[in-house]
Enzyme design. Structure first.
Site, short mmCIF file in Angstrom:
data_model
loop_
_atom_site.label_atom_id
_atom_site.label_comp_id
_atom_site.label_asym_id
_atom_site.label_seq_id
_atom_site.Cartn_x
_atom_site.Cartn_y
_atom_site.Cartn_z
N GLU A 41 0.84 -1.19 0.00
CA GLU A 41 0.00 0.00 0.00
C GLU A 41 0.88 1.25 0.00
O GLU A 41 1.72 1.41 0.90
CB GLU A 41 -0.92 -0.02 1.22
CG GLU A 41 -1.86 -1.22 1.18
CD GLU A 41 -2.47 -1.58 2.54
OE1 GLU A 41 -2.23 -0.86 3.52
OE2 GLU A 41 -3.18 -2.61 2.59
N LEU A 70 -6.22 -1.94 -1.44
CA LEU A 70 -6.04 -1.96 0.01
C LEU A 70 -6.63 -3.22 0.60
O LEU A 70 -7.81 -3.25 0.95
CB LEU A 70 -6.81 -0.76 0.58
CG LEU A 70 -5.99 0.47 0.88
CD1 LEU A 70 -6.89 1.66 1.11
CD2 LEU A 70 -5.14 0.19 2.10
N GLU A 72 -4.87 -6.54 2.86
CA GLU A 72 -3.62 -7.19 3.27
C GLU A 72 -3.64 -8.68 3.01
O GLU A 72 -2.61 -9.28 2.67
CB GLU A 72 -3.35 -6.91 4.76
CG GLU A 72 -3.03 -5.44 5.05
CD GLU A 72 -4.25 -4.51 5.01
OE1 GLU A 72 -5.39 -5.03 4.99
OE2 GLU A 72 -4.06 -3.28 4.99
N GLN A 94 1.54 -1.96 5.94
CA GLN A 94 1.81 -0.55 6.22
C GLN A 94 2.20 -0.31 7.68
O GLN A 94 3.09 0.48 7.96
CB GLN A 94 0.61 0.30 5.82
CG GLN A 94 0.97 1.74 5.61
CD GLN A 94 -0.03 2.44 4.71
OE1 GLN A 94 -1.20 2.56 5.05
NE2 GLN A 94 0.42 2.88 3.56
N PHE A 98 -1.90 -3.58 10.96
CA PHE A 98 -2.64 -3.74 9.71
C PHE A 98 -2.20 -5.00 8.95
O PHE A 98 -2.66 -5.25 7.84
CB PHE A 98 -2.49 -2.48 8.84
CG PHE A 98 -2.89 -1.24 9.58
CD1 PHE A 98 -3.96 -1.26 10.46
CD2 PHE A 98 -2.18 -0.06 9.44
CE1 PHE A 98 -4.32 -0.13 11.18
CE2 PHE A 98 -2.53 1.08 10.15
CZ PHE A 98 -3.61 1.04 11.02
N TYR A 100 -2.82 -7.79 10.45
CA TYR A 100 -3.72 -8.83 10.97
C TYR A 100 -4.72 -9.37 9.95
O TYR A 100 -5.04 -10.55 9.98
CB TYR A 100 -4.43 -8.35 12.24
CG TYR A 100 -3.47 -7.96 13.36
CD1 TYR A 100 -2.22 -8.57 13.47
CD2 TYR A 100 -3.79 -6.97 14.28
CE1 TYR A 100 -1.33 -8.21 14.47
CE2 TYR A 100 -2.91 -6.60 15.29
CZ TYR A 100 -1.68 -7.22 15.38
OH TYR A 100 -0.80 -6.87 16.37
N PRO A 101 -5.23 -8.55 9.03
CA PRO A 101 -6.11 -9.16 8.02
C PRO A 101 -5.42 -10.25 7.21
O PRO A 101 -6.08 -11.09 6.61
CB PRO A 101 -6.49 -7.97 7.11
CG PRO A 101 -6.32 -6.77 7.98
CD PRO A 101 -5.15 -7.10 8.89
N HIS A 141 -1.06 1.37 15.61
CA HIS A 141 0.17 1.72 14.88
C HIS A 141 1.43 1.36 15.65
O HIS A 141 2.52 1.77 15.26
CB HIS A 141 0.20 3.22 14.57
CG HIS A 141 -0.83 3.67 13.59
ND1 HIS A 141 -2.14 3.84 13.93
CD2 HIS A 141 -0.74 3.96 12.27
CE1 HIS A 141 -2.83 4.24 12.87
NE2 HIS A 141 -2.00 4.32 11.84
#
Ligand SMILES: Cc1ncc(C[n+]2csc(CCOP(=O)(O)OP(=O)(O)O)c2C)c(N)n1
Ligand SMILES: [Mg+2]
Lengths: 337, 363
Positions: A41, A70, A72, A94, A98, A100-101, A141
């Site tokens: 991304e 977008l 993952e 990123q 993020f 985790y998906p 984050h």
């Protein structure tokens, strides 16, 4: 594993930040092997939110470094297919949380493909994850997610702490025959070092002693290594000699170097940002205790993040293992009066 | 962005070329395949049915742990493999063993997973068949990656990516279709809508007009086909493969079919559907339909039929013999393939097992 011979022709000393070292490693890997492709991304025109892929689309073209939709799971899943079909994908998540998906793809496919197919289908791919805290980031984050990956057989898990290691380990990860989860400590992206190119460092699976010492051993990796080094520096002024081991690679784990270090001092503290419960730090304590029990003068102590969701920026200093907590833990190592 | 979304819409009714009574007619967009192709397809269907029923019997005999049969869906299975070239890839699910066999995989090796000897029993590169995927829809992004890599190198590969109606609800179905469309990857997404995901009927998966309509949201042309009509499947899937190969990007095909048996032999289908429903679908059986058609037209003689049955029997015997063979799995294999070379920790653990075995041997 062996250290790559870098294609950079002549040796050259440059001052590089970790971000620049990673960028250089990607550039050199792409130049060395046309099968290396980067995607994720905002990695194209923008060069990634941390600029790790800066300039690579311009240099190598849109086919070699490109933005994806977008998603993952789709990014990692597509990388699996490309790795199955002759490419060496390097994908960027990123931010830590993020990724985790993509967890199902990582656990059920990335980690297992070689084993399911009796070694016929290898997945030479790298999943780069800007990770951990200390940059004042808001929730989602700042996660230290290493335990999820380290707990999954079939993955290699690497976390550099210096620009030189960032370069060397990333080059090796890209040329490795197995998938590597490459954890980049965000707060060290801007840390600088004089780096001798081509970088020659020990390979994945090797820990190094960053600082010699005789009284106790601090074991750290990734973002905690500078904390451990600073603690050792302060302790030295107070007359205590602390050795610092930088794991570099969480999987494979270098029992040999870690245990030799602990045996040499007889005392140890593990420093890690991640929540301590059921963590890499607990694994280290267990392993070292199993192997070095008779050499230990005191139970191994841990200084870790608390078992809480990562706190908001104004509270994050409570969560991060700081020098004071490390030195307090060292003080608790049952020193004879 | 496409200006006219209507070109992406599937036909109002599933494409059908031979009806349940065996009568054939060209559709506006697809022609009935030639006689030789249909006759050959019947032979494959008879073998496919025999394989399904043999595998099912081997579960009862304790040779397979479980078997998700494609009994009733054989036309989809055979067609999916038959429309591909040798260098094309097939991504099967757990229910698509017959399609994998159609692409060349040895049925004994294809069933290694369910026999319990090892996870994937065949070399995926030998016939370009990915390992059976069990986590639903997770294989679809891989199919996109394989197709994209081939396209980057200018190879003419097309990838057939299979999933069920239930699988279309998974996030990876969405992500794979979206990626494939954005990158114009030569993938044919082939959904076998067999009305059920274990016990859950289609109405609980989707409120879309049809599963093929889902393509429009991604900019992918969708098509619906009668999944028990071998002729229609060959025509529709064949055209989709040709379009993907010609650079027209991914295709989405939904076949309307029916799982005539339980989800696996471990499932009790009477808890969620009644016999009358099954009976109605038995009357639409893909094999009797094609057989009737070919007999009515004088193309199928008893002699040819006997030849097909004998070939099916030969394959079934091969499967039986293979699965009745007891292979003693090697415990070293537990550690051998986790990484290209085992970590020091795995070497220690392998030594532990070896030591246990040597002590057992000493008793
Ligand atoms: C991610 C995931 N969730 C749940 C399951 C358990 N499961 C196996 S098959 C199945 C039903 C799938 O239905 P469908 O996609 O329609 O395929 P069919 O079995 O009808 O061929 C379920 C829920 C699974 N394999 N993977
Ligand atoms: Mg179904």
């Amino acid at each position: 594993m062996t250290v790559l011979a870098s294609p950079v022709p002549k040796t050259e000393v440059r001052t590089l930040s970790m971000a620049q070292a990673l960028n250089q490693a990607l550039r050199d890997a792409m130049a060395a092997d046309p099968a290396v492709v980067l995607f994720g991304e905002d990695v194209g025109a923008l060069g990634g939110v941390f600029r790790i892929t800066d300039g690579l689309t311009a240099e190598f073209g849109e086919a070699r470094c490109f933005d994806t939709p977008l998603a993952e799971s789709g990014i990692v899943g597509m990388a699996v297919g490309m790795a199955m079909n002759g490419m060496r994908p390097v994908v960027e998540m990123q931010f830590d949380a993020f990724a985790y998906p993509a967890f199902e793809q990582i656990v059920s496919h990335v980690a297992k493909m070689r084993n399911r197919t009796r070694g016929r289908v290898a997945l030479p791919m790298v999943i780069r994850v800007p990770y951990a805290g200390g940059i004042g980031g808001v929730e989602h984050h700042c996660d230290s997610s290493e335990a999820y990956y380290a707990h999954t057989p079939g993955l290699h898990v690497v976390a550099p702490a210096t620009p030189a290691d960032a370069y060397a380990l990333l080059r090796e990860a890209i040329s490795a025959p197995d998938p590597v989860v490459f954890l980049e400590p965000k707060k060290l992206y801007w840390s600088k070092q004089e780096v001798q190119l081509p970088v020659r460092e020990p390979g994945i699976g090797t820990a190094v002693v960053r600082r010699e010492g005789t009284d106790a051993t601090l074991i750290a990796y990734g973002p905690s290594v500078p904390v451990a080094l600073e603690a050792a520096e302060i302790a030295a002024r107070e007359g205590r000699s602390l050795q610092v081991v930088d794991l570099r690679s969480i999987v494979p784990f270098d029992d040999e170097t870690v245990c030799a270090a602990v045996r040499s001092t007889g005392r140890a503290v593990v420093v890690a940002e991640a929540a301590g419960f059921a963590s890499v730090s607990s694994e280290i304590v267990a392993r070292v205790t199993e192997r070095c029990f008779t050499a230990l003068a005191a139970p191994i102590r841990r200084v870790t993040g608390f078992d809480i969701p990562y706190p908001p920026p104004k509270l994050e200093h409570f969560q991060l293992p700081g020098v004071d907590r490390v030195l307090d833990a060292v003080d608790d190592l049952q020193w004879e009066q | 962005m496409t200006s006219d979304p209507r070109r992406l819409l599937p036909s109002a009714d599933p494409v059908s070329l031979i009806d349940p009574q065996g009568r054939s007619a060209d559709s506006p967009s697809y022609a009935v395949p030639d006689d030789a192709t249909l006759l050959r397809a019947l032979g494959s269907l008879i073998t496919a049915r025999r394989l399904n029923d043999q595998a099912y019997a081997l579960v009862r005999q304790g040779r397979l742990a479980v078997y998700p049969s494609s009994h009733g869906q054989e036309a989809c299975q055979v067609a999916a493999a038959q429309v591909l070239a040798a260098d094309d890839w097939l991504f099967p699910t757990y229910r698509d063993t017959v399609a994998a066999v159609g692409k060349g995989v040895d049925p004994v090796e294809a069933l290694s997973l369910l026999k319990g000897d090892w996870h994937c029993g065949y070399d995926p590169y030998e016939h370009r068949v990915a390992p059976h995927a069990t986590p639903l829809a997770t294989q679809l992004p891989h199919a996109v990656g394989v197709a994209h890599a081939a396209r980057m190198r200018g190879e003419p590969t097309v990838v057939m990516a299979m999933c069920g109606d239930g699988g279309t609800s998974e996030g990876d179905f969405h992500e794979a279709l979206n990626f494939a469309a954005v990158f114009r990857a030569p993938v044919v997404f082939f959904v076998q809508n067999n009305e059920y995901a274990i016990s859950v009927p289609l109405a609980r998966q989707s409120a879309a007009p049809s599963l093929a309509h889902k393509g429009i949201g991604y900019g992918i042309a969708g098509e619906r086909v009668d999944g028990n009509d071998m002729a229609a499947l060959l025509a529709v899937l064949g055209a989709a493969v040709a379009r993907a190969r010609a650079g027209e990007g991914p295709q989405l095909i939904e076949a309307h079919t029916y799982r005539m048996q339980a989800h696996t032999n471990a499932d009790d289908a009477t808890r969620y559907r009644d016999d009358a429903e099954v009976a109605a679908w038995v009357r639409r059986d893909p094999i009797t339909r094609l057989e009737t058609h070919l007999r009515d037209r004088g193309l199928l003689t008893d002699e040819v039929h006997a030849r097909f049955t004998a070939e099916a029997e030969r394959v079934a015997t091969h499967l039986r013999d293979g699965l009745n063979q007891d292979v003693t799995p090697d415990p070293d294999d537990l550690f051998a393939y986790v990484y290209a070379s085992p970590t020091p920790q795995l070497r220690e653990q392998a030594a532990l097992v070896a030591d246990e075995l040597s002590r057992e041997g000493a008793h």
